[in-house]
Scaffold this motif. Structure first.
Motif, PDB file in Angstrom:
ATOM      1  N   VAL A   6       0.835  -1.204   0.000  1.00  0.00           N
ATOM      2  CA  VAL A   6       0.000   0.000   0.000  1.00  0.00           C
ATOM      3  C   VAL A   6       0.875   1.262   0.000  1.00  0.00           C
ATOM      4  CG1 VAL A   6      -1.666   1.327   1.381  1.00  0.00           C
ATOM      5  CG2 VAL A   6      -2.023  -1.111   0.985  1.00  0.00           C
ATOM      6  N   LEU A   7       2.008   1.206   0.681  1.00  0.00           N
ATOM      7  CA  LEU A   7       2.903   2.370   0.717  1.00  0.00           C
ATOM      8  C   LEU A   7       3.487   2.702  -0.660  1.00  0.00           C
ATOM      9  CD1 LEU A   7       4.775   1.843   4.101  1.00  0.00           C
ATOM     10  CD2 LEU A   7       3.095   3.625   3.549  1.00  0.00           C
ATOM     11  N   GLN A   8       3.422   1.765  -1.607  1.00  0.00           N
ATOM     12  CA  GLN A   8       3.907   2.020  -2.970  1.00  0.00           C
ATOM     13  C   GLN A   8       2.938   2.906  -3.761  1.00  0.00           C
ATOM     14  OE1 GLN A   8       7.030   0.947  -3.673  1.00  0.00           O
ATOM     15  NE2 GLN A   8       6.921   0.190  -1.575  1.00  0.00           N
ATOM     16  N   ASP A   9       1.709   3.053  -3.270  1.00  0.00           N
ATOM     17  CA  ASP A   9       0.696   3.860  -3.944  1.00  0.00           C
ATOM     18  C   ASP A   9       1.020   5.343  -3.739  1.00  0.00           C
ATOM     19  OD1 ASP A   9      -1.536   5.189  -4.878  1.00  0.00           O
ATOM     20  OD2 ASP A   9      -2.974   4.071  -3.671  1.00  0.00           O
ATOM     21  N   HIS A  10       1.376   6.017  -4.825  1.00  0.00           N
ATOM     22  CA  HIS A  10       1.778   7.428  -4.739  1.00  0.00           C
ATOM     23  C   HIS A  10       0.597   8.356  -4.478  1.00  0.00           C
ATOM     24  CE1 HIS A  10       5.803   6.313  -5.849  1.00  0.00           C
ATOM     25  NE2 HIS A  10       5.353   5.675  -6.918  1.00  0.00           N
ATOM     26  N   GLU A  11      -0.619   7.840  -4.634  1.00  0.00           N
ATOM     27  CA  GLU A  11      -1.814   8.652  -4.388  1.00  0.00           C
ATOM     28  C   GLU A  11      -2.382   8.439  -2.987  1.00  0.00           C
ATOM     29  OE1 GLU A  11      -4.611   8.101  -7.571  1.00  0.00           O
ATOM     30  OE2 GLU A  11      -3.038   8.369  -9.084  1.00  0.00           O
ATOM     31  N   LEU A  12      -1.690   7.667  -2.177  1.00  0.00           N
ATOM     32  CA  LEU A  12      -2.130   7.413  -0.809  1.00  0.00           C
ATOM     33  C   LEU A  12      -2.127   8.728  -0.033  1.00  0.00           C
ATOM     34  CD1 LEU A  12      -2.812   4.952   1.073  1.00  0.00           C
ATOM     35  CD2 LEU A  12      -0.418   5.008   1.778  1.00  0.00           C
ATOM     36  N   PRO A  13      -3.262   9.078   0.608  1.00  0.00           N
ATOM     37  CA  PRO A  13      -3.299  10.315   1.388  1.00  0.00           C
ATOM     38  C   PRO A  13      -2.186  10.351   2.440  1.00  0.00           C
ATOM     39  CG  PRO A  13      -5.509   9.405   1.143  1.00  0.00           C
ATOM     40  CD  PRO A  13      -4.541   8.368   0.612  1.00  0.00           C
ATOM     41  N   SER A  14      -1.608  11.533   2.631  1.00  0.00           N
ATOM     42  CA  SER A  14      -0.434  11.670   3.507  1.00  0.00           C
ATOM     43  C   SER A  14      -0.721  11.264   4.950  1.00  0.00           C
ATOM     44  CB  SER A  14       0.118  13.088   3.445  1.00  0.00           C
ATOM     45  OG  SER A  14      -0.859  14.006   3.902  1.00  0.00           O
ATOM     46  N   ASP A  15      -1.933  11.523   5.453  1.00  0.00           N
ATOM     47  CA  ASP A  15      -2.229  11.145   6.840  1.00  0.00           C
ATOM     48  C   ASP A  15      -2.290   9.622   6.993  1.00  0.00           C
ATOM     49  OD1 ASP A  15      -4.629  11.164   5.332  1.00  0.00           O
ATOM     50  OD2 ASP A  15      -5.846  11.409   7.141  1.00  0.00           O
ATOM     51  N   ILE A  16      -2.762   8.940   5.970  1.00  0.00           N
ATOM     52  CA  ILE A  16      -2.813   7.479   6.025  1.00  0.00           C
ATOM     53  C   ILE A  16      -1.403   6.907   5.865  1.00  0.00           C
ATOM     54  CG2 ILE A  16      -3.702   5.407   4.869  1.00  0.00           C
ATOM     55  CD1 ILE A  16      -6.238   7.133   4.295  1.00  0.00           C
ATOM     56  N   ARG A  17      -0.621   7.497   4.970  1.00  0.00           N
ATOM     57  CA  ARG A  17       0.781   7.089   4.810  1.00  0.00           C
ATOM     58  C   ARG A  17       1.512   7.230   6.146  1.00  0.00           C
ATOM     59  NH1 ARG A  17       3.875   6.078   0.741  1.00  0.00           N
ATOM     60  NH2 ARG A  17       2.383   6.879  -0.770  1.00  0.00           N
ATOM     61  N   SER A  18       1.300   8.345   6.806  1.00  0.00           N
ATOM     62  CA  SER A  18       1.950   8.599   8.094  1.00  0.00           C
ATOM     63  C   SER A  18       1.515   7.568   9.140  1.00  0.00           C
ATOM     64  CB  SER A  18       1.625  10.015   8.560  1.00  0.00           C
ATOM     65  OG  SER A  18       2.170  10.239   9.835  1.00  0.00           O
ATOM     66  N   LEU A  19       0.222   7.264   9.196  1.00  0.00           N
ATOM     67  CA  LEU A  19      -0.289   6.271  10.139  1.00  0.00           C
ATOM     68  C   LEU A  19       0.389   4.920   9.909  1.00  0.00           C
ATOM     69  CD1 LEU A  19      -2.388   5.292  12.301  1.00  0.00           C
ATOM     70  CD2 LEU A  19      -3.916   4.813  10.364  1.00  0.00           C
ATOM     71  N   ILE A  20       0.495   4.523   8.639  1.00  0.00           N
ATOM     72  CA  ILE A  20       1.107   3.239   8.315  1.00  0.00           C
ATOM     73  C   ILE A  20       2.593   3.250   8.675  1.00  0.00           C
ATOM     74  CG2 ILE A  20       1.757   1.680   6.426  1.00  0.00           C
ATOM     75  CD1 ILE A  20      -0.918   2.493   5.064  1.00  0.00           C
TER      76      ILE A  20
END
Length: 144
Positions: free
Chosen positions: A106-120
């Motif tokens: 999921v972290l490879q998804d460049h469109e992942l919202p930044s808050d969700i990226r940060s949570l992960i």
């Protein structure tokens, strides 16, 4: 289904699987092992809560069950528990590995919202890594 819903399904599956293991081994597991498994169980419950919150913030409705993966995990875990503690710990480890790989994907998804990226990156992925190390340690102790 979105990546986040899929992650939530994985976490719901982990909660159910740990619950199975805790119920099964409550009487025959050393207190230290029980504490470690309970800690992982609680962290997966917290992950469910966090992911549900993110999904609701996005205006979506969070899935309520673990889906096909969860059904498979329950069957796999039930079979492993019949074989004993070592097999059950290996089954939990397989589940953790699957979760770890899913978070990394999921972290490879460049469109992942930044808050969700940060949570992960700051909470969920480190917890998965910690669970893997913990289960590796328990497996070494059980096999010794």
């Amino acid at each position: 289904m979105s990546h986040i819903q899929s992650l939530l399904q994985n976490e719901l599956s982990a909660v159910a699987t740990y619950q199975q293991a805790l119920n099964r081994f409550r009487k025959e597991t050393a207190l230290g092992e029980m504490d470690v498994l309970m800690s992982s169980f609680e962290e997966h419950k917290a992950a469910v809560f966090s992911l549900q919150g993110k999904i609701q913030q996005l205006g979506d409705i969070a899935v309520q069950d673990s889906g096909a993966w969860g059904a498979w995990a329950k069957i796999f875990m039930a079979s492993a528990m019949l074989l004993g503690k070592q097999a059950a710990l290996k089954a939990l480890r397989e589940g953790e590995l699957t979760g770890l790989e899913e978070y990394e994907k999921v972290l490879q998804d460049h469109e992942l919202p930044s808050d969700i990226r940060s949570l992960i990156e700051t909470k969920l992925l480190p917890a998965q890594q910690r669970h893997m190390r913990t289960l590796d340690s328990l497996l070494v102790a059980v096999m010794a």
